[in-house]
Design a protein around this motif. Structure first.
Motif, PDB file in Angstrom:
ATOM      1  N   TYR A 201      -4.815   8.710  -8.517  1.00 37.69           N
ATOM      2  CA  TYR A 201      -5.697   9.190  -7.461  1.00 37.69           C
ATOM      3  C   TYR A 201      -5.176  10.491  -6.845  1.00 37.69           C
ATOM      4  O   TYR A 201      -5.963  11.353  -6.438  1.00 37.69           O
ATOM      5  CB  TYR A 201      -5.890   8.118  -6.391  1.00 37.69           C
ATOM      6  CG  TYR A 201      -6.854   7.033  -6.829  1.00 37.69           C
ATOM      7  CD1 TYR A 201      -8.216   7.304  -6.939  1.00 37.69           C
ATOM      8  CD2 TYR A 201      -6.408   5.762  -7.155  1.00 37.69           C
ATOM      9  CE1 TYR A 201      -9.114   6.321  -7.354  1.00 37.69           C
ATOM     10  CE2 TYR A 201      -7.291   4.778  -7.572  1.00 37.69           C
ATOM     11  CZ  TYR A 201      -8.641   5.057  -7.674  1.00 37.69           C
ATOM     12  OH  TYR A 201      -9.518   4.098  -8.088  1.00 37.69           O
TER      13      TYR A 201
ATOM     14  N   THR B  56       0.835  -1.201   0.000  1.00 39.74           N
ATOM     15  CA  THR B  56       0.000   0.000   0.000  1.00 39.74           C
ATOM     16  C   THR B  56       0.868   1.248   0.000  1.00 39.74           C
ATOM     17  O   THR B  56       1.875   1.321   0.707  1.00 39.74           O
ATOM     18  CB  THR B  56      -0.904   0.025   1.243  1.00 39.74           C
ATOM     19  OG1 THR B  56      -1.691  -1.169   1.280  1.00 39.74           O
ATOM     20  CG2 THR B  56      -1.822   1.248   1.226  1.00 39.74           C
TER      21      THR B  56
ATOM     22  N   VAL C 198      -5.068   6.229   2.259  1.00 40.64           N
ATOM     23  CA  VAL C 198      -4.647   4.885   1.828  1.00 40.64           C
ATOM     24  C   VAL C 198      -5.637   4.246   0.862  1.00 40.64           C
ATOM     25  O   VAL C 198      -5.323   3.233   0.228  1.00 40.64           O
ATOM     26  CB  VAL C 198      -4.417   3.954   3.028  1.00 40.64           C
ATOM     27  CG1 VAL C 198      -3.230   4.419   3.852  1.00 40.64           C
ATOM     28  CG2 VAL C 198      -5.663   3.859   3.907  1.00 40.64           C
ATOM     29  N   SER C 199      -6.842   4.835   0.738  1.00 42.84           N
ATOM     30  CA  SER C 199      -7.807   4.295  -0.219  1.00 42.84           C
ATOM     31  C   SER C 199      -8.747   5.394  -0.681  1.00 42.84           C
ATOM     32  O   SER C 199      -9.017   6.354   0.053  1.00 42.84           O
ATOM     33  CB  SER C 199      -8.613   3.142   0.388  1.00 42.84           C
ATOM     34  OG  SER C 199      -9.469   3.603   1.417  1.00 42.84           O
TER      35      SER C 199
ATOM     36  N   ASP D 145      -7.225   4.040  12.077  1.00 45.05           N
ATOM     37  CA  ASP D 145      -7.780   4.021  10.727  1.00 45.05           C
ATOM     38  C   ASP D 145      -9.093   4.780  10.724  1.00 45.05           C
ATOM     39  O   ASP D 145      -9.936   4.601  11.609  1.00 45.05           O
ATOM     40  CB  ASP D 145      -8.011   2.587  10.250  1.00 45.05           C
ATOM     41  CG  ASP D 145      -6.708   1.875   9.936  1.00 45.05           C
ATOM     42  OD1 ASP D 145      -5.838   2.497   9.318  1.00 45.05           O
ATOM     43  OD2 ASP D 145      -6.558   0.703  10.315  1.00 45.05           O
TER      44      ASP D 145
ATOM     45  N   TYR E 245      -1.496   5.122  -7.525  1.00 43.63           N
ATOM     46  CA  TYR E 245      -1.485   6.244  -6.581  1.00 43.63           C
ATOM     47  C   TYR E 245      -1.333   7.596  -7.267  1.00 43.63           C
ATOM     48  O   TYR E 245      -1.897   8.597  -6.818  1.00 43.63           O
ATOM     49  CB  TYR E 245      -0.401   6.047  -5.520  1.00 43.63           C
ATOM     50  CG  TYR E 245       0.996   6.473  -5.900  1.00 43.63           C
ATOM     51  CD1 TYR E 245       1.509   7.709  -5.523  1.00 43.63           C
ATOM     52  CD2 TYR E 245       1.819   5.635  -6.647  1.00 43.63           C
ATOM     53  CE1 TYR E 245       2.791   8.099  -5.864  1.00 43.63           C
ATOM     54  CE2 TYR E 245       3.104   6.005  -6.992  1.00 43.63           C
ATOM     55  CZ  TYR E 245       3.591   7.244  -6.600  1.00 43.63           C
ATOM     56  OH  TYR E 245       4.862   7.626  -6.947  1.00 43.63           O
TER      57      TYR E 245
ATOM     58  N   GLY F  99     -12.927   2.943  -2.020  1.00 45.89           N
ATOM     59  CA  GLY F  99     -12.761   1.521  -1.768  1.00 45.89           C
ATOM     60  C   GLY F  99     -11.566   0.882  -2.442  1.00 45.89           C
ATOM     61  O   GLY F  99     -11.301  -0.310  -2.245  1.00 45.89           O
ATOM     62  N   VAL F 100     -10.818   1.665  -3.224  1.00 46.36           N
ATOM     63  CA  VAL F 100      -9.644   1.138  -3.932  1.00 46.36           C
ATOM     64  C   VAL F 100      -8.389   1.469  -3.127  1.00 46.36           C
ATOM     65  O   VAL F 100      -8.108   2.634  -2.853  1.00 46.36           O
ATOM     66  CB  VAL F 100      -9.521   1.738  -5.349  1.00 46.36           C
ATOM     67  CG1 VAL F 100      -8.268   1.202  -6.050  1.00 46.36           C
ATOM     68  CG2 VAL F 100     -10.775   1.425  -6.161  1.00 46.36           C
ATOM     69  N   THR F 101      -7.643   0.440  -2.739  1.00 50.84           N
ATOM     70  CA  THR F 101      -6.401   0.639  -1.998  1.00 50.84           C
ATOM     71  C   THR F 101      -5.326   1.193  -2.929  1.00 50.84           C
ATOM     72  O   THR F 101      -5.147   0.702  -4.046  1.00 50.84           O
ATOM     73  CB  THR F 101      -5.913  -0.690  -1.384  1.00 50.84           C
ATOM     74  OG1 THR F 101      -6.925  -1.186  -0.506  1.00 50.84           O
ATOM     75  CG2 THR F 101      -4.627  -0.487  -0.598  1.00 50.84           C
ATOM     76  N   LEU F 102      -4.608   2.207  -2.478  1.00 51.42           N
ATOM     77  CA  LEU F 102      -3.585   2.831  -3.308  1.00 51.42           C
ATOM     78  C   LEU F 102      -2.340   1.955  -3.373  1.00 51.42           C
ATOM     79  O   LEU F 102      -1.887   1.409  -2.362  1.00 51.42           O
ATOM     80  CB  LEU F 102      -3.216   4.211  -2.759  1.00 51.42           C
ATOM     81  CG  LEU F 102      -4.366   5.206  -2.588  1.00 51.42           C
ATOM     82  CD1 LEU F 102      -3.820   6.567  -2.184  1.00 51.42           C
ATOM     83  CD2 LEU F 102      -5.182   5.333  -3.863  1.00 51.42           C
ATOM     84  N   ASN F 103      -1.776   1.839  -4.579  1.00 47.33           N
ATOM     85  CA  ASN F 103      -0.544   1.075  -4.771  1.00 47.33           C
ATOM     86  C   ASN F 103       0.303   1.768  -5.824  1.00 47.33           C
ATOM     87  O   ASN F 103      -0.049   2.843  -6.317  1.00 47.33           O
ATOM     88  CB  ASN F 103      -0.853  -0.376  -5.167  1.00 47.33           C
ATOM     89  CG  ASN F 103      -1.704  -0.475  -6.427  1.00 47.33           C
ATOM     90  OD1 ASN F 103      -1.429   0.195  -7.426  1.00 47.33           O
ATOM     91  ND2 ASN F 103      -2.756  -1.287  -6.402  1.00 47.33           N
TER      92      ASN F 103
END
Length: 614
Positions: free
Chosen positions: A287, A246, A272-273, A320, A284, A276-280
């Motif tokens: 977004y 992440t 971090v999201s 969180d 990233y 609902g989509v986790t950043l990678n």
């Protein structure tokens, strides 16, 4: 003292969200990025570009699943563009190419499609569509180029060399006129600088002088908006999270009362999201750009992490959180934060802390209100945070400096301006709201430029004690007098460098920046040798001394406490300073750092009326 973090993160590669980053969305149809039949998994460059009718070379970058080959498809005619360079085309992974587009002499707009065929896949994918205008812009370019040239010949600070150049108004668009003729010059090195070691563009040169279109007759060039539409999020800092997958976007700052602030987000929160989509590493940038440039009426579900101080445990907990951010209009005041820091027990100090983003005349009353609050409260010391302040109005810089220096320096020289004629113009400190200070502490960074540096240099010129904390400033010892032109129904802002600044001691030799008295970050490419290895960012809000290191060091300096060995500073609701250990450093994939025009601030002085060119 040099390690900042525990299990929250591992570091970090500075990613300033100053420009848009384009990533295509996934799709299942052939020919779309992420499609099963084309082999292109991501596009890092813009998928639609508009180039000058005079010709231009563009760069395109993407990620492919295998060996690939490019092709050009023309809407009209043929062979008016060529592929001049390819990289990474022999294997899977990141690749790129350059496309040189020739001058358009057809008299009609034309479109070029750049396609890539990946070996083993059925369908080629369009990685970029390039549109080139026809002759309709020629008159505008010729008119603006001619007026810029005439003005530069007379007023450009480095006009002696400029007047030796062979200028061709028809050979380049107005947007490219200044880079084309000013960048190769040898005597104008103060008009700009070179990107520093931490930048993806390290070693490359940029210039301050600029021209840009500022709107139609309904949006006058000399009117700056006091409210804007968007999220209210400032620049971001990217870091891998402990799972090493992440990527979190730490928020550099949040505008007060903006949609982001109303959603509960604040400086140092780590997104971090999104929806609902986790950043990678693959998404990233997309977004980051989406959030930074969002328009009005857009809604995002934001997942974030925040460090919260646990009073009982005496340390930090990772919390969180989730919130819904709906974009809209907000007042973009440059006052990012202001507060008092007081010793309630022994009343030893009463410190004013101001985080100031720019010297914007549209918000003159905002600045004066805060300074007058400080005066009414009787502050004993001032910590002025200019880490993100690119500059702006000389008038406001003079007012702030006068408030710091006090009435006894009213008639002293604040700034001496020197133009190419050698004639000097003197600006006095004049009136301010006297804060009755004996010294000032200023937090600075590579983003501290222009009018911000005038404050420092002007005060030092009268031997007023100034102590700097942070990293080396930008080094903009020159300024511009902004010109405004109208052509047709459009307005253009032209800001060439026209003067050099000096203080009362005749010193202005800071073109490479001013070094801080307390170096918290040396701006090299190593994050392990700094006291604050994420400066000018942080993983906590402005009042969090555990993560706002410059404020902590300045506060210790006010009290005469050694921040590396002294007792922890106590404040209401906090038992003391904790210092955590940093995890193994991991760097996030690099985002090219591009400075848009005016990034380092326009030193606005003696602004003239709009001149009608047509």
């Amino acid at each position: 003292m040099k390690n900042l973090f525990n299990s929250f993160y591992s570091v970090v590669l500075l990613a300033l969200c100053l420009v848009a980053f384009s990533n295509c969305s996934d799709g299942d149809d052939g020919g779309e990025v992420g499609g099963a039949d084309n082999g292109i998994t991501a596009i890092a460059s813009a998928t639609e570009m508009t180039v000058s009718l005079y010709g231009e070379t563009v760069e395109i970058s993407f990620t492919a699943a295998g060996k690939w080959s490019p092709s050009l498809q023309y809407s009209a005619g043929a062979d008016w563009a060529s592929i001049t360079n390819t990289s990474g085309n022999a294997t899977a992974g990141k690749g790129g190419l350059k496309v040189k587009v020739d001058k358009n002499e057809s008299g009609k707009e034309r479109v070029l499609t750049v396609a890539v065929q990946v070996e083993g896949y059925k369908v080629p994918v369009t990685v970029c569509t390039i549109t080139q205008g026809a002759g309709s812009g020629t008159a505008v370019d010729l008119a603006l180029n001619e007026y810029m040239d005439k003005y530069l010949k007379e007023h450009y600070l480095f006009n002696e060399e400029y007047n030796t150049l062979d200028i061709d108004y028809a050979s380049v668009s107005y947007e490219n006129f200044l880079p084309t003729y000013l960048l190769p010059m040898k005597t104008n090195m103060e008009d700009g600088g070179t990107y520093r070691a931490f930048s993806a563009n390290a070693g490359k040169r940029y210039i301050y002088s600029y021209i840009m279109e500022t709107g139609s007759s309904r949006t006058r060039a000399n009117t700056r908006a006091t409210s804007v539409v968007g999220s209210g999020l400032g620049t971001f800092f990217s870091s891998y999270m402990p799972d090493r997958t992440t990527i979190g976007l730490s928020i550099g700052y949040v505008y007060l009362e903006s949609p982001a602030a109303k959603a509960g987000l604040r400086r140092g929160d780590v997104i971090v999201s999104v929806d609902g989509v986790t950043l990678n590493k693959n998404n990233y940038q997309q977004y980051m750009s989406t959030l930074f440039y969002a328009g009005g009426g857009e809604t995002f579900k934001i997942g974030y992490r925040r460090k919260i101080f646990d009073e009982k445990q005496g340390g930090y907990d990772i919390v969180d959180g989730a919130t819904t951010l709906t974009t809209g209009s907000y007042k973009n005041s440059p006052i990012l934060n202001s507060m008092f820091i007081k010793d309630k027990k022994e009343n030893k100090f009463n410190i004013g802390y101001l985080v100031y983003l720019s010297f914007d005349l549209n918000f003159e009353e905002d600045l004066k209100y805060v300074i007058q609050q400080f005066k009414a409260e009787g502050i004993t010391d001032l910590i002025l945070d200019l880490r993100f302040n690119n500059g702006g109005s000389v008038e406001l810089a003079r007012y702030l400096a006068a408030s710091i220096a006090g009435t006894s320096h009213r008639s002293d020289v604040f700034m001496k301006m020197q133009r190419n004629s050698g004639a000097d113009e003197y600006i006095r400190f004049g009136d301010g709201d006297d804060l009755n200070l004996n010294s000032v502490r200023i937090i600075c960074s590579e983003e501290t430029a222009s009018a911000s540096e005038l404050i420092i240099n002007g005060l030092r010129g009268i031997d007023f004690p100034v102590k700097l904390f942070g990293s080396r400033t930008e080094g903009k010892n020159v300024g511009m007098e902004v010109q405004e032109y109208k052509y047709g129904n459009k307005y253009y802002e032209f800001a060439p460098i026209t003067f050099r600044s000096f203080n009362a001691k005749d010193w202005g030799d800071y073109a490479t920046g001013m070094d801080p008295d307390v170096m918290l970050n040396n701006q090299n490419s190593d994050y392990e040798d700094d006291i604050d290895n994420v400066f000018p960012y942080a993983f906590g809000d402005w009042d969090n001394f555990d993560f706002n290191y410059p404020l902590y060091w300045a506060l210790c300096d006010v009290q005469g406490v050694d921040p590396t060995t002294g007792e922890p500073v106590k404040r209401s609701g906090r038992s003391g300073m904790t210092r955590s250990q940093q995890d193994e450093i991991i760097r996030v994939p690099s985002v090219p750092l591009k400075r848009p025009v005016g990034t380092f601030g326009s030193l606005i002085y003696n602004k003239p009326e709009v001149e009608n060119l047509y």
